[in-house]
Design a protein around this motif. Structure first.
Motif, PDB file in Angstrom:
ATOM      1  N   LYS A  30       0.899  -1.163   0.000  1.00 47.74           N
ATOM      2  CA  LYS A  30       0.000   0.000   0.000  1.00 47.74           C
ATOM      3  C   LYS A  30       0.931   1.204   0.000  1.00 47.74           C
ATOM      4  CE  LYS A  30      -3.593  -2.485   0.104  1.00 47.74           C
ATOM      5  NZ  LYS A  30      -4.314  -2.669  -1.132  1.00 47.74           N
ATOM      6  N   ASN A  31       0.406   2.388  -0.039  1.00 43.86           N
ATOM      7  CA  ASN A  31       1.266   3.570  -0.002  1.00 43.86           C
ATOM      8  C   ASN A  31       2.259   3.630  -1.157  1.00 43.86           C
ATOM      9  OD1 ASN A  31       0.676   5.412   1.903  1.00 43.86           O
ATOM     10  ND2 ASN A  31       1.580   4.187   3.569  1.00 43.86           N
ATOM     11  N   ILE A  32       1.736   3.547  -2.338  1.00 41.53           N
ATOM     12  CA  ILE A  32       2.618   3.617  -3.505  1.00 41.53           C
ATOM     13  C   ILE A  32       2.339   4.935  -4.227  1.00 41.53           C
ATOM     14  CG2 ILE A  32       3.338   2.424  -5.620  1.00 41.53           C
ATOM     15  CD1 ILE A  32       1.711  -0.008  -4.456  1.00 41.53           C
ATOM     16  N   TYR A  33       3.394   5.563  -4.682  1.00 38.36           N
ATOM     17  CA  TYR A  33       3.234   6.781  -5.475  1.00 38.36           C
ATOM     18  C   TYR A  33       3.179   6.417  -6.960  1.00 38.36           C
ATOM     19  CZ  TYR A  33       4.547   9.703  -1.459  1.00 38.36           C
ATOM     20  OH  TYR A  33       4.582  10.337  -0.252  1.00 38.36           O
ATOM     21  N   CYS A  34       2.514   7.265  -7.732  1.00 35.07           N
ATOM     22  CA  CYS A  34       2.533   7.068  -9.189  1.00 35.07           C
ATOM     23  C   CYS A  34       2.783   8.442  -9.820  1.00 35.07           C
ATOM     24  CB  CYS A  34       1.202   6.494  -9.676  1.00 35.07           C
ATOM     25  SG  CYS A  34       1.175   6.240 -11.464  1.00 35.07           S
ATOM     26  N   LEU A  35       3.746   8.486 -10.720  1.00 33.57           N
ATOM     27  CA  LEU A  35       4.116   9.761 -11.343  1.00 33.57           C
ATOM     28  C   LEU A  35       3.182  10.052 -12.527  1.00 33.57           C
ATOM     29  CD1 LEU A  35       6.148  12.018 -11.075  1.00 33.57           C
ATOM     30  CD2 LEU A  35       7.765  10.689 -12.417  1.00 33.57           C
ATOM     31  N   LEU A  48      -8.128   3.582  -7.958  1.00 35.75           N
ATOM     32  CA  LEU A  48      -6.754   3.325  -7.517  1.00 35.75           C
ATOM     33  C   LEU A  48      -6.376   4.191  -6.314  1.00 35.75           C
ATOM     34  CD1 LEU A  48      -4.974   2.933 -10.980  1.00 35.75           C
ATOM     35  CD2 LEU A  48      -5.417   1.130  -9.321  1.00 35.75           C
ATOM     36  N   LYS A  49      -6.902   5.422  -6.277  1.00 33.99           N
ATOM     37  CA  LYS A  49      -6.642   6.300  -5.119  1.00 33.99           C
ATOM     38  C   LYS A  49      -7.198   5.653  -3.854  1.00 33.99           C
ATOM     39  CE  LYS A  49      -6.576  10.908  -7.164  1.00 33.99           C
ATOM     40  NZ  LYS A  49      -7.421  12.054  -7.508  1.00 33.99           N
ATOM     41  N   ASN A  50      -8.419   5.113  -3.969  1.00 34.32           N
ATOM     42  CA  ASN A  50      -9.043   4.457  -2.811  1.00 34.32           C
ATOM     43  C   ASN A  50      -8.261   3.241  -2.372  1.00 34.32           C
ATOM     44  OD1 ASN A  50     -11.125   6.239  -2.636  1.00 34.32           O
ATOM     45  ND2 ASN A  50     -12.471   5.058  -4.006  1.00 34.32           N
ATOM     46  N   GLU A  51      -7.567   2.616  -3.298  1.00 29.27           N
ATOM     47  CA  GLU A  51      -6.814   1.400  -2.954  1.00 29.27           C
ATOM     48  C   GLU A  51      -5.407   1.703  -2.455  1.00 29.27           C
ATOM     49  OE1 GLU A  51      -7.109  -1.068  -6.428  1.00 29.27           O
ATOM     50  OE2 GLU A  51      -9.263  -1.322  -6.161  1.00 29.27           O
ATOM     51  N   GLY A  52      -5.022   2.981  -2.449  1.00 26.14           N
ATOM     52  CA  GLY A  52      -3.733   3.316  -1.835  1.00 26.14           C
ATOM     53  C   GLY A  52      -2.686   3.945  -2.734  1.00 26.14           C
ATOM     54  N   ILE A  53      -3.037   4.296  -3.961  1.00 29.00           N
ATOM     55  CA  ILE A  53      -2.051   4.940  -4.836  1.00 29.00           C
ATOM     56  C   ILE A  53      -2.130   6.462  -4.661  1.00 29.00           C
ATOM     57  CG2 ILE A  53      -1.317   5.332  -7.224  1.00 29.00           C
ATOM     58  CD1 ILE A  53      -1.015   2.474  -6.921  1.00 29.00           C
ATOM     59  N   LYS A  54      -0.961   7.092  -4.512  1.00 34.47           N
ATOM     60  CA  LYS A  54      -0.923   8.565  -4.440  1.00 34.47           C
ATOM     61  C   LYS A  54      -0.391   9.070  -5.770  1.00 34.47           C
ATOM     62  CE  LYS A  54       0.281   9.128   0.432  1.00 34.47           C
ATOM     63  NZ  LYS A  54       1.148   8.088   0.900  1.00 34.47           N
TER      64      LYS A  54
END
Ligand code: SF4
Length: 283
Positions: A30-35, A48-54
């Motif tokens: 969890k807590n993964i960033y995406c550029l 995807l935001k709800n699942e933990g992608i920033k």
């Protein structure tokens, strides 16, 4: 009412690959960033935001030592360098076809000036430009051709490499290349029609369908460049609309037509296409 749905509508290989790998990754982390947005589709991004992608716009916004996804569009070498400095663990889902484009411009940059046909602000162009070094001009519209030729002449390079964004319009690429060839005769020219097959075939299909129907519906994010191209191809042949979801449909207007065509950009999920198709079929 007859409804024709493009067989090639929806995710291309590169987008499918990036989405599947992101979903796999989310099962472990969890807590993964995406550029940047992984695809130009609000529904998928919200999920995807709800699942933990920033989602972040610049690598500077990523925390030191974090995990970071690189989407199918790819990034410039500078981003890999910064990621290393910040001790970031990268999950690089750049489409292999975009990686190939990076390699190609990197290979020719020493002795060729590069004309890259595509959209100046598109992330794929920004990334590819980073691999091409200083001797490059981006050609987005006809006005850029003269400027690019002047820059080529003042570089005194004797080789020119013409290449395209993977999602460029085939029609525009051919037209611009022809204009360039008419004006240059003292340098060796290599043309790399690097438009991806997924893009080319979708454009051909959109053209074919739009010539047979009365009204064409193109589904995809408003900021999706390949969807915008499908829309501009379709509207040359029949009345067309670019929508994001079935909620954008003008049902009263559609009722007037007897043959409707549907196609979708490379980042439009099947589910959204199906919903639009079902809505039309109710009529
Ligand atoms: S359009 Fe082509 S190059 Fe771009 S992500 Fe899709 S498969 Fe890759």
């Amino acid at each position: 009412m007859e409804v024709v749905v493009g067989k090639l509508s929806g995710f291309c290989f590169g987008v499918n690959n990036a989405i599947n790998k992101t979903e796999e990754l989310l099962k472990l982390e969890k807590n993964i960033y995406c550029l940047g947005e992984i695809i130009h589709n609000k529904q998928v991004i919200d999920k995807l935001k709800n699942e933990g992608i920033k989602f972040i716009e610049k690598i500077e916004e990523a925390a030191n030592g974090c995990k970071l996804i690189i989407r199918a569009h790819g990034v410039a070498p500078e981003v890999y360098k910064k990621a290393k400095e910040k001790n970031i663990q990268l999950f690089d889902f750049t489409c292999p076809k975009v990686l190939k484009l990076h390699e190609q411009v990197n290979d020719v940059k020493k002795d060729s000036y590069i004309f890259l046909i595509g959209e100046k602000e598109h992330p794929e162009i920004i990334g590819t430009q980073g691999f091409a070094g200083r001797n490059i001009s981006i050609i987005q519209d006809e006005n850029d051709i003269d400027i690019a030729i002047k820059k080529l002449q003042s570089s005194h390079m004797k080789k020119l490499y013409i290449v395209a964004q993977t999602t460029a319009s085939v029609q525009k690429f051919n037209m611009y290349t022809e204009k360039i060839l008419e004006q240059i005769n003292d340098v060796d020219i290599e043309i790399n029609k690097s438009i991806c097959d997924s893009t080319r075939l979708r454009q051909e299909e959109a053209e074919k369908i739009s010539k047979k129907v009365d009204y064409m519906i193109i589904i995809g994010g408003k900021n999706s460049s390949n969807t915008q191209k499908l829309y501009s191809i379709a509207k040359e042949n029949c009345e067309s609309i670019h929508i994001q979801t079935k909620e954008d449909l003008d049902i009263e207007k559609i009722k007037k037509y007897s043959k409707i065509g549907i196609t979708a950009g490379a980042s439009t999920p099947k589910e959204i296409i199906k919903n639009v198709e079902e809505e039309i079929k109710k009529l």
